[in-house]
Design an enzyme around this catalytic site. Structure first.
Site, short mmCIF file in Angstrom:
data_model
loop_
_atom_site.label_atom_id
_atom_site.label_comp_id
_atom_site.label_asym_id
_atom_site.label_seq_id
_atom_site.Cartn_x
_atom_site.Cartn_y
_atom_site.Cartn_z
N GLU A 127 -3.04 -2.00 2.71
CA GLU A 127 -3.53 -0.74 2.15
C GLU A 127 -4.93 -0.89 1.53
OE1 GLU A 127 -0.31 1.67 0.16
OE2 GLU A 127 0.74 -0.25 0.32
N SER A 176 2.32 3.55 1.86
CA SER A 176 1.40 4.39 2.64
C SER A 176 1.89 4.64 4.07
CB SER A 176 -0.01 3.76 2.69
OG SER A 176 -0.60 3.81 1.42
N TYR A 211 -3.89 10.52 4.84
CA TYR A 211 -5.24 10.10 4.46
C TYR A 211 -6.36 10.66 5.32
CZ TYR A 211 -2.49 6.82 1.78
OH TYR A 211 -1.59 6.27 0.92
N ARG A 260 4.73 7.60 -8.99
CA ARG A 260 5.11 8.74 -8.15
C ARG A 260 6.43 8.43 -7.45
NH1 ARG A 260 1.77 8.66 -3.66
NH2 ARG A 260 3.62 8.50 -2.34
N ASP A 280 9.07 9.49 -4.49
CA ASP A 280 9.17 10.24 -3.24
C ASP A 280 10.63 10.57 -2.94
OD1 ASP A 280 6.45 9.99 -3.01
OD2 ASP A 280 6.53 8.30 -1.61
N GLU A 316 11.57 6.20 -2.60
CA GLU A 316 10.88 5.06 -3.19
C GLU A 316 10.06 5.52 -4.39
OE1 GLU A 316 7.13 3.72 -1.07
OE2 GLU A 316 8.16 4.76 0.57
N ASN A 337 6.29 4.67 -6.21
CA ASN A 337 4.97 4.05 -6.10
C ASN A 337 4.43 3.84 -7.51
OD1 ASN A 337 4.20 4.44 -3.01
ND2 ASN A 337 5.27 6.26 -3.71
N GLY A 347 -1.93 6.44 -4.76
CA GLY A 347 -3.29 6.72 -4.30
C GLY A 347 -3.99 7.74 -5.19
#
Length: 314
Positions: free
Chosen positions: A22, A155, A221, A259, A261, A274, A276, A280
């Site tokens: 990443e 990602s 992205y 974060r 998900d 998951e 994070n 990002g």
């Protein structure tokens, strides 16, 4: 800790880039964070990767670290960097060693959630190099459709949706290009949502509506046609989702910011995917979108993340 004077932070290393899969996303995130902190008067400086950071810290160059590295194996999101910073006594943003390491390891995250009765899709963890017989047996256990992904990447790197057995071997071959074990997980068909956490504030959820089949690397992205609905839900459903996200975050020992998900199936049930711990911060990223919906602009968001580096004794 609430900070009003940028001098209180001292000289800040914004560590970005690194050597994980990443890297490019992290460089993009880091440039944005650096610009935002400097605009608020913070003495912030870019550092590329963990070795360069540790060299600078040993020479006494920085007071604290804003970690915007993503991923594992030089990515700074798997607990390794956090352990080094703890050993050096240098404050840093985000989760500590345990929360970072556990969140990066998706199968172990899911086992913790299962032990607490928190909902997460059916899964099988496969050791790297598992033979075809084991792979196909695991797929039968999980059932189609399913997701194949590296167990410790982010990602959407190396992720494939598999709808029939004929697609399985190719999906495993892709995931196996990345370090570590594999995760085979039941595919939840429905809406994809994410919930950002800033300190102890749970930000409004985002419902992600990609133009393509699912929210892959390109949709995250590159594409400009992904829709982001914030808040993603309303009323009691939104409150329930935010409470679940905070419970999942706390269960893994996370703190600071992050974060969570989630998939929401067609019957309205939420399923944890998951966490994070260094999300990002690019122009396409989700935490800034959620923060903006809560009245927190990008510069203020970066400031408040940097405030998470103040733990007891720092």
């Amino acid at each position: 800790m609430k900070v009003t004077d940028p001098a209180r932070f001292g000289r800040v290393a914004v560590v970005m880039g690194g050597s994980s899969a990443e890297r490019e996303v992290s460089l993009d995130s880091g440039r944005n964070v650096l610009e935002a902190l400097r605009a608020r008067g913070v003495d912030a400086h870019a550092v590329d990767g963990i070795p360069a950071l540790l060299d600078a810290l040993r020479s006494g160059g920085f007071a604290r670290v804003f970690n915007i590295l993503h991923g594992q194996h030089g990515g700074g999101e798997d607990g390794v960097l956090q352990g080094a910073l703890e050993a050096l006594g240098v404050p840093y943003t985000g989760s500590g060693v345990l929360g970072s390491a556990l969140s990066m390891d998706k199968p172990r995250s899911k086992r913790v959630w299962q032990s607490l009765g928190l909902p997460t899709p059916e899964f099988v963890a496969l050791p790297r190099g598992a033979d075809a017989q084991a792979v196909h047996a695991a797929a039968k256990q999980v059932g189609f459709p399913l997701i194949v992904k590296p167990a410790c990447e982010g990602s959407s790197v190396g992720v494939t949706r598999v709808f029939e057995e004929a697609q399985l071997d190719q999906a495993v071959e892709l995931a196996a290009k990345y370090p570590g074990d594999l995760l085979m997980e039941a595919l939840i068909e429905g809406g994809e949502l994410t919930v950002a956490i800033l300190g102890r504030q749970v930000l409004p959820s985002i419902h992600i509506v990609p133009k393509g089949a699912f929210y892959d690397y390109n949709a995250k992205y590159i594409a400009e046609d992904t829709q982001y609905l914030c808040p993603g839900l309303e009323g009691a459903a939104e409150a329930e989702l935010r409470a679940l996200a905070l419970a999942a975050f706390d269960a893994l020992g996370c703190d600071g910011w992050g974060r969570v998900d989630v998939m929401r199936d067609r019957s309205g049930r939420n399923w944890l995917l998951e966490v994070n711990t260094a999300p990002g911060m690019t122009s396409h990223s989700l935490v800034p979108k959620a923060a903006r919906a809560a009245g927190v602009d990008y510069q203020e968001l970066c400031w408040r993340v940097l405030e998470t580096s103040f733990r007891e004794g720092t």
